[in-house]
Design an enzyme around this catalytic site. Structure first.
Site, PDB file in Angstrom:
ATOM      1  CB  SER A  16      -0.995  -0.240   1.470  1.00 28.32           C
ATOM      2  OG  SER A  16      -0.033   0.110   1.923  1.00 28.32           O
ATOM      3  CB  SER A 142      16.703  -7.313   7.144  1.00 28.15           C
ATOM      4  OG  SER A 142      17.393  -6.910   8.308  1.00 28.15           O
ATOM      5  CE1 TYR A 157      11.186  -2.218  12.266  1.00 28.42           C
ATOM      6  CE2 TYR A 157      13.699  -1.249  12.209  1.00 28.42           C
ATOM      7  CZ  TYR A 157      12.583  -1.547  11.412  1.00 28.42           C
ATOM      8  OH  TYR A 157      13.081  -1.633  10.011  1.00 28.42           O
ATOM      9  CE  LYS A 161      12.750  -4.974   9.556  1.00 26.60           C
ATOM     10  NZ  LYS A 161      11.453  -5.494   8.790  1.00 26.60           N
TER      11      LYS A 161
HETATM   12  N1  LIG Z   1      11.655   3.228   5.979  1.00 18.71           N
HETATM   13  C1  LIG Z   1      12.442   3.006   6.361  1.00 18.71           C
HETATM   14  O1  LIG Z   1      13.892   3.575   6.880  1.00 18.71           O
HETATM   15  C2  LIG Z   1      12.761   1.403   6.525  1.00 18.71           C
HETATM   16  C3  LIG Z   1      14.443   1.062   6.225  1.00 18.71           C
HETATM   17  C4  LIG Z   1      14.863  -0.034   7.031  1.00 18.71           C
HETATM   18  C5  LIG Z   1      14.149  -1.502   6.743  1.00 18.71           C
HETATM   19  N2  LIG Z   1      12.580  -0.783   6.564  1.00 18.71           N
HETATM   20  C6  LIG Z   1      11.839  -1.844   6.067  1.00 18.71           C
HETATM   21  O2  LIG Z   1      10.814  -1.690   5.199  1.00 18.71           O
HETATM   22  C7  LIG Z   1       9.934  -1.923   4.870  1.00 18.71           C
HETATM   23  C8  LIG Z   1       8.469  -1.288   4.033  1.00 18.71           C
HETATM   24  O3  LIG Z   1       8.455  -0.193   5.058  1.00 18.71           O
HETATM   25  P1  LIG Z   1       8.481   0.861   4.831  1.00 18.71           P
HETATM   26  O4  LIG Z   1       9.300   1.954   4.834  1.00 18.71           O
HETATM   27  O5  LIG Z   1       7.886   1.177   2.878  1.00 18.71           O
HETATM   28  O6  LIG Z   1       7.415   1.640   4.987  1.00 18.71           O
HETATM   29  P2  LIG Z   1       5.514   2.016   4.611  1.00 18.71           P
HETATM   30  O7  LIG Z   1       5.591   3.170   4.113  1.00 18.71           O
HETATM   31  O8  LIG Z   1       5.279   2.476   6.431  1.00 18.71           O
HETATM   32  O9  LIG Z   1       5.082   0.728   4.496  1.00 18.71           O
HETATM   33  C9  LIG Z   1       5.173  -0.884   5.654  1.00 18.71           C
HETATM   34  C10 LIG Z   1       3.785  -1.043   4.585  1.00 18.71           C
HETATM   35  O10 LIG Z   1       3.136  -2.272   6.162  1.00 18.71           O
HETATM   36  C11 LIG Z   1       2.074  -2.846   5.655  1.00 18.71           C
HETATM   37  N3  LIG Z   1       2.175  -3.477   7.268  1.00 18.71           N
HETATM   38  C12 LIG Z   1       1.685  -2.971   7.865  1.00 18.71           C
HETATM   39  N4  LIG Z   1       1.484  -4.247   9.226  1.00 18.71           N
HETATM   40  C13 LIG Z   1       1.064  -5.116   8.001  1.00 18.71           C
HETATM   41  C14 LIG Z   1       0.771  -6.635   7.601  1.00 18.71           C
HETATM   42  N5  LIG Z   1       0.247  -6.646   9.403  1.00 18.71           N
HETATM   43  N6  LIG Z   1      -0.003  -7.169   6.687  1.00 18.71           N
HETATM   44  C15 LIG Z   1       0.176  -6.403   5.271  1.00 18.71           C
HETATM   45  N7  LIG Z   1       0.587  -5.576   5.420  1.00 18.71           N
HETATM   46  C16 LIG Z   1       1.182  -4.691   7.031  1.00 18.71           C
HETATM   47  C17 LIG Z   1       1.432  -1.517   5.881  1.00 18.71           C
HETATM   48  O11 LIG Z   1       0.397  -1.288   5.397  1.00 18.71           O
HETATM   49  P3  LIG Z   1      -0.794  -0.643   5.846  1.00 18.71           P
HETATM   50  O12 LIG Z   1      -0.452   0.677   4.693  1.00 18.71           O
HETATM   51  O13 LIG Z   1      -2.164  -1.548   6.052  1.00 18.71           O
HETATM   52  O14 LIG Z   1      -0.255   0.168   7.532  1.00 18.71           O
HETATM   53  C18 LIG Z   1       2.340  -0.311   4.694  1.00 18.71           C
HETATM   54  O15 LIG Z   1       2.063  -0.826   2.866  1.00 18.71           O
HETATM   55  C19 LIG Z   1       9.210  -2.565   6.380  1.00 18.71           C
HETATM   56  O16 LIG Z   1       9.686  -3.901   6.306  1.00 18.71           O
HETATM   57  C20 LIG Z   1      10.540  -1.902   7.384  1.00 18.71           C
HETATM   58  O17 LIG Z   1      10.644  -2.582   8.543  1.00 18.71           O
HETATM   59  C21 LIG Z   1      12.021   0.512   5.940  1.00 18.71           C
END
Ligand SMILES: NC(=O)c1ccc[n+]([C@@H]2O[C@H](COP(=O)([O-])OP(=O)(O)OC[C@H]3O[C@@H](n4cnc5c(N)ncnc54)[C@H](OP(=O)(O)O)[C@@H]3O)[C@@H](O)[C@H]2O)c1
Length: 290
Positions: A16, A142, A157, A161
């Site tokens: 999403s 991760s 968190y 990870k």
């Molecule tokens: N952004 C960073 O700085 C960063 C850095 C390192 C790693 N990551 C990792 O990257 C991944 C994606 O994060 P992002 O940065 O793209 O953040 P984001 O924009 O908040 O996206 C997170 C996504 O995960 C979905 N989600 C959460 N719980 C869920 C569930 N129970 N079932 C299905 N979908 C679920 C959310 O859906 P909803 O819209 O319904 O909430 C959203 O689509 C995560 O695993 C995060 O830990 C992020």
């Protein structure tokens, strides 16, 4: 939407927004039959609009990684429609922010339910299909925070990870005999909805928490770290590269910050690294220091 002309089939969780959104689009633009899954289909409009405009093979289906039935029925639908799954991107996740003292066990279990057991659920659902077809790539998102416990108030968190990292290393050995690859993607700071979607422990009250002033400082320090952040598209591009490479790496850091910190990690002692990381947010020095 089924496969034709040997098109590969990809499934992405958490499509999403952010990394999942961009990854789904990029895979579909590269002719993967892509199932952009999300727990709330009301958030699918933009993705579907782009897919229709560009005429790319992207379909949205419901999948909540916390729910066995939801995961299994989504994967069943995909297998029925295509008879194969080539790529799974385990992306869904969030961060739980708060001092350990003020987090509840249920909140911490919730963090693991999504970030760790969510990955396991989706892997278990696709592995039988990949094993039977004798090929497949599982990409686990991760984090740089899965290599180093960088930031205070993110204990759950980081732990989730780190768990994904250990799980992936072992699963790789288990599945290699079936020609199934399992790969880690380790983004640094990414400009997605991640911070907005962050959950804070319900017992945290800035009026009387003994941690309030440190939490405030850490929040302010995040600004310098976010100033070095990458776009979610950068992560999607690394995922596409990993999927299209015949002999991919085990892990792919993404972003200058992630690369820099992982380099520094090899040069400093544990205590020196701790101090260096603390200065990154407490003294607002950021991670990249040339
Ligand atoms: N952004 C960073 O700085 C960063 C850095 C390192 C790693 N990551 C990792 O990257 C991944 C994606 O994060 P992002 O940065 O793209 O953040 P984001 O924009 O908040 O996206 C997170 C996504 O995960 C979905 N989600 C959460 N719980 C869920 C569930 N129970 N079932 C299905 N979908 C679920 C959310 O859906 P909803 O819209 O319904 O909430 C959203 O689509 C995560 O695993 C995060 O830990 C992020």
């Amino acid at each position: 939407m089924g496969t034709s002309n040997n098109q590969k089939v990809a499934v992405v969780t958490g499509s999403s927004s952010g990394i999942g959104f961009e990854t789904s689009l990029l895979l579909a633009r590269n002719q993967f039959v892509t199932y952009a899954t999300m727990r709330n289909l009301n958030k699918s409009d933009e993705l579907l609009k782009i897919a229709a405009k560009e005429i790319i093979p992207l379909k949205v289906i419901q999948l909540d990684v916390n729910d066995d039935n939801s995961v299994n029925s989504a994967i069943d639908i995909i297998v029925k429609e295509n008879d194969r799954i080539d790529v799974l991107v385990n992306n869904a996740g969030y961060d739980l922010f708060g001092s350990l003292e003020e987090l509840t066990i249920d909140e911490i279990k919730g963090q693991f339910e999504t970030n760790f057991f969510g990955v396991i659920r989706a892997c278990k659902a696709v592995i039988p299909t990949m094993r039977k077809q004798g090929s497949g790539t599982i990409i686990n998102i991760s984090s740089l925070g899965g290599r180093i416990g960088l930031v205070p108030f993110l204990t759950a968190y980081h732990a989730s990870k780190f768990a994904v990292e250990g799980f992936t290393e072992s699963l790789r050995q288990e599945l290699a005999q079936f020609n199934i690859d399992v790969i880690l993607i380790e983004p640094g700071a990414i400009r997605s909805n991640f911070i907005d979607n962050s959950k804070t422990g319900k017992n945290y009250n800035p009026e009387n928490s003994p941690y309030a002033s440190t939490i405030q400082k850490v929040f302010e320090g995040f600004q310098s770290i976010m100033a070095e952040s990458s776009h979610p598209r950068d992560v999607a591009e690394v995922i596409l590269k990993a999927v299209n490479t015949s002999n991919p790496n085990v892990r792919y850091p993404v972003g200058k910050d992630a690369e820099y910190v992982l380099k520094i990690r090899t040069e400093l002692s544990d205590k020196e690294l701790e101090k260096w990381v603390r200065e990154s947010y407490m003294d607002k020095k950021g991670f990249i220091r040339e």
